[in-house]
Design an enzyme around this catalytic site. Structure first.
Site, PDB file in Angstrom:
ATOM      1  N   THR A 131      27.953  -2.188  53.143  1.00  0.00           N
ATOM      2  CA  THR A 131      29.295  -2.515  52.660  1.00  0.00           C
ATOM      3  C   THR A 131      29.715  -1.401  51.731  1.00  0.00           C
ATOM      4  OG1 THR A 131      28.901  -4.844  52.779  1.00  0.00           O
ATOM      5  CG2 THR A 131      30.776  -4.186  51.508  1.00  0.00           C
ATOM      6  N   GLU A 174      22.925  -4.223  44.109  1.00  0.00           N
ATOM      7  CA  GLU A 174      23.144  -5.477  43.382  1.00  0.00           C
ATOM      8  C   GLU A 174      21.875  -5.934  42.664  1.00  0.00           C
ATOM      9  OE1 GLU A 174      26.764  -7.402  45.999  1.00  0.00           O
ATOM     10  OE2 GLU A 174      24.719  -7.931  46.503  1.00  0.00           O
TER      11      GLU A 174
END
Length: 423
Positions: free
Chosen positions: A188, A274
């Protein structure tokens, strides 16, 4: 070649802006970005290899089929993926409103989205604000644009380099986003590259595709490849160099600069995975081919167990060997050396050299040598693995080729971030 400030507006003729259009309730930072060249550009792009592609990806692939573009508009918060014909029409409306306000062709607009999959994009909010977005275009407002494309990113990501081609100063700049759903063959991530180099669309695409193989396609955060991955480059020719329309010294100089830029951006994505606390870099040298070296390095940084090992600062090198073993690449464990070191230490001691892995240095420790585990200083290993940027260095005896891949550690925060991402 040198690094310069300015991101996507570092190159001549490019302006940018970002603003909050209110696409998702509760968001307080910019959510829509615009990049514009004052003259038409040659352009190229590479996209997700996921069979499920976002509507904006489909439109941009269509718009770039002629190798031309002049602007890019992107939103964050809503991915406009798995949204059917309505979603495609919303992507087209993004292009149309930007084109109308800028006075350019609709098909010359790159459209990108990132965020939650399966939600319709309230495109009317972009349409209502497009005039303000365009009026704010400036070279300084790359700072507004770089934050507008962020989702779970903890910081913006941009870079720019300058080089000399044919006696002219050529600048290449970029901004990107990427933190989760990142895996080999992009993740992403949205990346916008701009340059004032004069180069044909055919050679621009050749340079981009080649560079991606050893940069963006060598990054893994979590093993998921997204629906929205897009990397585009626009070249407006304002540097005034002789048009690059074939291979040669000028093309090589452009490629070197582009590859340097893409490498830095890929590392920024990996380091901001993340929940991550470490950038993990794996370099394999002494392989028979570059492809083999990259395949082995990618397998190491993609392994969940290796990622967990780095989070725990545990020099469990068996996990590294295991990941190499199921990579599908051919190598001999009996002719393999593995060291752990800090990235800065590896650079300082030349650890990427096929002839030497740092040994006995305070910021490196050899843990495996020709099929035999070594007795090493566990405390030193833990100290090395506590650095923000850590590295695996693997030396084989099959050839002279090297390859590098980048990843991050796997932490409890990754689950926290993604457990309620939609809600």
């Amino acid at each position: 070649m040198k690094f310069v400030e300015g991101g996507v507006t570092a190159a001549q003729g490019f302006t940018a802006n970002g603003m909050l259009c209110g696409l998702r309730a509760g968001r307080t930072k910019n959510d829509t970005a615009l990049v514009f060249s004052k003259v038409p550009c040659t352009a190229a792009g590479v996209f997700t290899q996921n069979r499920v592609k976002a509507e904006c990806v489909k439109l941009t692939m269509q718009n770039l089929s002629d190798g031309k573009a002049q602007a890019a508009i992107a939103n964050s918060g809503i991915a406009n993926a798995c949204t059917g014909q309505e979603g495609f029409e919303n992507a087209r409306r993004m292009a149309a409103c930007a084109a109308k306000q800028l006075g350019i062709r609709e098909q010359d607009v790159i459209v990108c989205s990132t965020g939650v999959i399966g939600m319709q994009l309230p495109v009317q909010k972009i349409e209502e604000n497009i005039e303000t977005l365009v009026k704010g275009l400036s070279r300084e407002n790359h700072e507004q644009a770089r934050t507008a494309i962020m989702t779970t990113d903890t910081h913006f990501k941009e870079c720019a380099v300058q080089t000399t081609i044919g006696g002219k100063t050529v600048t290449i700049g970029a901004m990107c986003k990427g933190s989760g759903m990142i895996h080999i063959n992009m993740g992403t991530m949205l990346s916008f590259v701009t340059t004032d180099c004069a180069i044909s669309s055919r050679m621009l695409r050749k340079a981009l595709i080649s560079s991606v193989q050893g940069t963006y396609n060598c990054v893994s955060v979590d093993g998921d490849t997204s629906t929205n991955d897009t990397l585009t480059v626009m070249a407006n020719g304002l540097a005034g160099n002789t048009l690059i329309d074939s291979e040669g010294a000028d093309f090589d100089a452009f490629y070197e600069a582009l590859n340097t830029l893409n490498t830095e951006m890929a590392k920024k994505i990996a380091g901001d995975g993340e929940g991550a606390t470490h950038l993990v870099e794996c370099t394999v040298c002494g392989a028979a081919t570059v492809e083999t070296a990259r395949q082995l390095a990618k397998s190491v940084v993609s392994s969940s167990l290796v990622k967990a090992m780095f989070y725990g600062r545990d020099a469990n090198f068996g996990r590294i060997l295991c990941a190499m073993g199921y990579s599908g690449a051919t190598f001999s464990p009996e002719k393999t050396v593995i060291s752990l070191c800090s990235v800065k230490g590896a650079q300082r001691h030349g650890a990427t050299d096929v002839l030497g892995v740092p040994d006995g240095k305070e910021d490196s420790v050899m843990v495996f040598d020709h099929g035999v585990p070594l007795a090493f200083d566990e405390a030193l290993a833990k100290e090395i693995l506590s650095q923000d940027e850590v590295a695996v260095r693997v030396v084989l005896e099959d050839g002279t080729a090297c390859g590098t891949a980048w990843g991050c550690d796997l932490t409890y925060d990754y689950v926290k971030i993604n457990g309620d991402y939609r809600t």
